[in-house]
Scaffold this motif. Structure first.
Motif, PDB file in Angstrom:
ATOM      1  N   ALA A  72       0.872  -1.178   0.000  1.00 36.66           N
ATOM      2  CA  ALA A  72       0.000   0.000   0.000  1.00 36.66           C
ATOM      3  C   ALA A  72       0.904   1.221   0.000  1.00 36.66           C
ATOM      4  N   PHE A  73       0.481   2.231  -0.744  1.00 31.12           N
ATOM      5  CA  PHE A  73       1.261   3.468  -0.741  1.00 31.12           C
ATOM      6  C   PHE A  73       0.394   4.637  -1.177  1.00 31.12           C
ATOM      7  N   TYR A  74       0.881   5.839  -0.883  1.00 24.28           N
ATOM      8  CA  TYR A  74       0.223   7.020  -1.433  1.00 24.28           C
ATOM      9  C   TYR A  74       1.274   8.035  -1.850  1.00 24.28           C
ATOM     10  N   MET A  75       0.945   8.748  -2.912  1.00 19.28           N
ATOM     11  CA  MET A  75       1.757   9.889  -3.319  1.00 19.28           C
ATOM     12  C   MET A  75       1.022  11.126  -2.818  1.00 19.28           C
ATOM     13  N   LEU A  76       1.751  12.031  -2.198  1.00 18.81           N
ATOM     14  CA  LEU A  76       1.160  13.264  -1.677  1.00 18.81           C
ATOM     15  C   LEU A  76       1.766  14.437  -2.432  1.00 18.81           C
ATOM     16  N   TYR A  77       0.875  15.216  -3.093  1.00 21.94           N
ATOM     17  CA  TYR A  77       1.342  16.355  -3.897  1.00 21.94           C
ATOM     18  C   TYR A  77       1.265  17.607  -3.040  1.00 21.94           C
ATOM     19  N   GLY A  78       2.304  17.855  -2.277  1.00 24.74           N
ATOM     20  CA  GLY A  78       2.403  19.039  -1.425  1.00 24.74           C
ATOM     21  C   GLY A  78       3.557  19.882  -1.932  1.00 24.74           C
ATOM     22  N   PRO A  79       4.203  20.654  -1.052  1.00 20.89           N
ATOM     23  CA  PRO A  79       5.402  21.385  -1.476  1.00 20.89           C
ATOM     24  C   PRO A  79       6.421  20.433  -2.109  1.00 20.89           C
ATOM     25  N   MET A  80       6.499  19.213  -1.566  1.00 21.46           N
ATOM     26  CA  MET A  80       7.271  18.141  -2.202  1.00 21.46           C
ATOM     27  C   MET A  80       6.271  17.093  -2.686  1.00 21.46           C
ATOM     28  N   THR A  81       6.736  16.227  -3.594  1.00 16.82           N
ATOM     29  CA  THR A  81       5.964  15.022  -3.877  1.00 16.82           C
ATOM     30  C   THR A  81       6.589  13.916  -3.056  1.00 16.82           C
ATOM     31  N   THR A  82       5.802  13.357  -2.133  1.00 13.15           N
ATOM     32  CA  THR A  82       6.334  12.256  -1.317  1.00 13.15           C
ATOM     33  C   THR A  82       5.558  10.978  -1.622  1.00 13.15           C
ATOM     34  N   LEU A  83       6.196   9.860  -1.353  1.00 12.80           N
ATOM     35  CA  LEU A  83       5.557   8.553  -1.536  1.00 12.80           C
ATOM     36  C   LEU A  83       5.784   7.763  -0.249  1.00 12.80           C
ATOM     37  N   THR A  84       4.688   7.413   0.406  1.00 12.96           N
ATOM     38  CA  THR A  84       4.727   6.695   1.683  1.00 12.96           C
ATOM     39  C   THR A  84       4.286   5.271   1.407  1.00 12.96           C
ATOM     40  N   ILE A  85       5.128   4.305   1.764  1.00 15.17           N
ATOM     41  CA  ILE A  85       4.870   2.928   1.296  1.00 15.17           C
ATOM     42  C   ILE A  85       5.091   1.895   2.391  1.00 15.17           C
ATOM     43  N   SER A  86       4.323   0.794   2.295  1.00 17.81           N
ATOM     44  CA  SER A  86       4.621  -0.394   3.099  1.00 17.81           C
ATOM     45  C   SER A  86       4.414  -1.639   2.246  1.00 17.81           C
ATOM     46  N   LEU A  87       5.353  -2.559   2.382  1.00 16.73           N
ATOM     47  CA  LEU A  87       5.223  -3.873   1.741  1.00 16.73           C
ATOM     48  C   LEU A  87       4.917  -4.916   2.813  1.00 16.73           C
ATOM     49  N   GLY A  88       4.448  -4.435   3.970  1.00 17.13           N
ATOM     50  CA  GLY A  88       4.137  -5.343   5.074  1.00 17.13           C
ATOM     51  C   GLY A  88       5.307  -5.508   6.024  1.00 17.13           C
ATOM     52  N   ASN A  89       6.311  -4.659   5.873  1.00 15.42           N
ATOM     53  CA  ASN A  89       7.487  -4.743   6.751  1.00 15.42           C
ATOM     54  C   ASN A  89       7.883  -3.351   7.239  1.00 15.42           C
ATOM     55  N   GLY A  90       6.890  -2.604   7.713  1.00 12.78           N
ATOM     56  CA  GLY A  90       7.153  -1.241   8.187  1.00 12.78           C
ATOM     57  C   GLY A  90       6.856  -0.220   7.100  1.00 12.78           C
TER      58      GLY A  90
END
Ligand code: AHM
Ligand code: MG
Length: 294
Positions: free
Chosen positions: A133-151
């Motif tokens: 699961a992940f999301y891209m956040l379009y803010g001042p930066m573009t960030t991608l927050t992700i987990s593959l089930g290990n944190g």
């Protein structure tokens, strides 16, 4: 400086799963570029009867066509499509997505994002079965927050379009931020009691109207995001499959929790693709508190 690609290899992500993640992650650049010429509402509604922004349909069409062409995806369930889109029957993975979450904020240039979940097999599975699961956040930066089930790890896109590791082993602290959707006169007694308790204990109200952005601040500072059951809608507003499961999976992977107010939403097997549920997501203590109110 670890890149997203290097992280996927180091995490032993199966090859096709890694390719699907990179394909979607690479759409952040085109999506950002499209904001300037897609500022308005499209004049159409999605299957939940909500007005679609031009960016909702743009991002949906873009990601869907990239996944279709890849031949790597069995099926896609998107908030902007009425039915599940069947793609390559022999492919191993299926994708659920909210192509542009928080789209009412595009006009006012507040942060919005793309939410994605990936399952092995079909799309209608409990959130605890997510492979990624992940999301891209379009803010001042573009960030991608992700987990593959290990944190949980957070990446930021640099000017070449490469995602660079910003933070790893992200943990949700027991913070005091709180934000709730739904109109106050329509809140239930249980939710009113909960919000009063939190505010009396020093809870600080932060709610933008973009789930993905509001969750991201909870991930960093701790607290709770809620879209509760209301007197008008017993199942709240947000969708289990496209929004709550991927974000809830990330919360749990960061040591937090997600609940419908009674128990974890990650255990619900969806029966309908556009199924809604009330949601409380954030610090573990905040979620225990709502589940304790009877
Ligand atoms: P969207 O996917 O069409 O943008 O709708 C979901 C959004 C969430 O991002 C946000 O938390 C919520 O709806 C805001 O709703 P409200 O305007 O009722 O507060
Ligand atoms: Mg959404």
């Amino acid at each position: 400086m670890k890149t997203l690609q290097e992280y996927l290899i180091a995490s032993h992500a199966p090859e096709d799963l890694g390719k699907i993640i990179m394909l979607i992650a690479d759409q952040a650049g085109p999506i950002r570029s499209a904001f300037i010429s897609n500022q308005n509402y499209a004049g159409s509604t999605n299957s939940s009867g909500e007005d679609q922004a031009e960016m909702d349909t743009w991002a949906d069409a873009r990601i869907t066509s990239v996944l279709q062409e890849s031949g790597l995806v069995r099926a896609v369930a998107s908030e902007e499509q009425e039915d599940i889109v069947q793609m390559s029957p022999s492919a191993k993975y299926s994708v659920v997505m909210d192509p542009l979450d928080g789209s009412s904020l595009i006009k006012v240039n507040l942060s919005v994002g793309t939410i994605v979940g990936i399952y092995e097999g079909d799309v209608l599975q409990a959130g605890n079965q997510l492979r990624a699961a992940f999301y891209m956040l379009y803010g001042p930066m573009t960030t991608l927050t992700i987990s593959l089930g290990n944190g949980v790890s957070i990446f930021a896109m640099n000017k070449d379009g490469t995602y660079i590791l910003l933070k790893e082993n992200v943990r949700i602290p027991e913070g005091t931020l709180c934000g709730s959707g739904g109109l106050r006169p329509e809140w239930t007694e249980k939710h009113i009691r909960y919000m009063n308790e939190i505010e009396c204990e020093g809870g600080k109200n932060r709610y933008s109207g973009s789930f993905v952005a509001d969750f991201h601040q909870i991930l960093e500072y701790g607290g709770v995001y809620a879209y509760p059951a209301t007197k008008k809608s017993a199942s709240g507003k947000l969708r289990l499959v496209f929004e709550i499961n991927p974000i809830g999976f990330l919360a749990a992977q960061a040591g937090g929790a997600v609940s419908n107010g009674e128990s974890s939403t990650l255990d619900i097997v969806p029966t309908k693709v556009h199924q809604r549920t009330p949601v409380y997501v954030g610090s573990k203590g905040m979620i225990a508190k709502i589940e304790a109110i009877r």
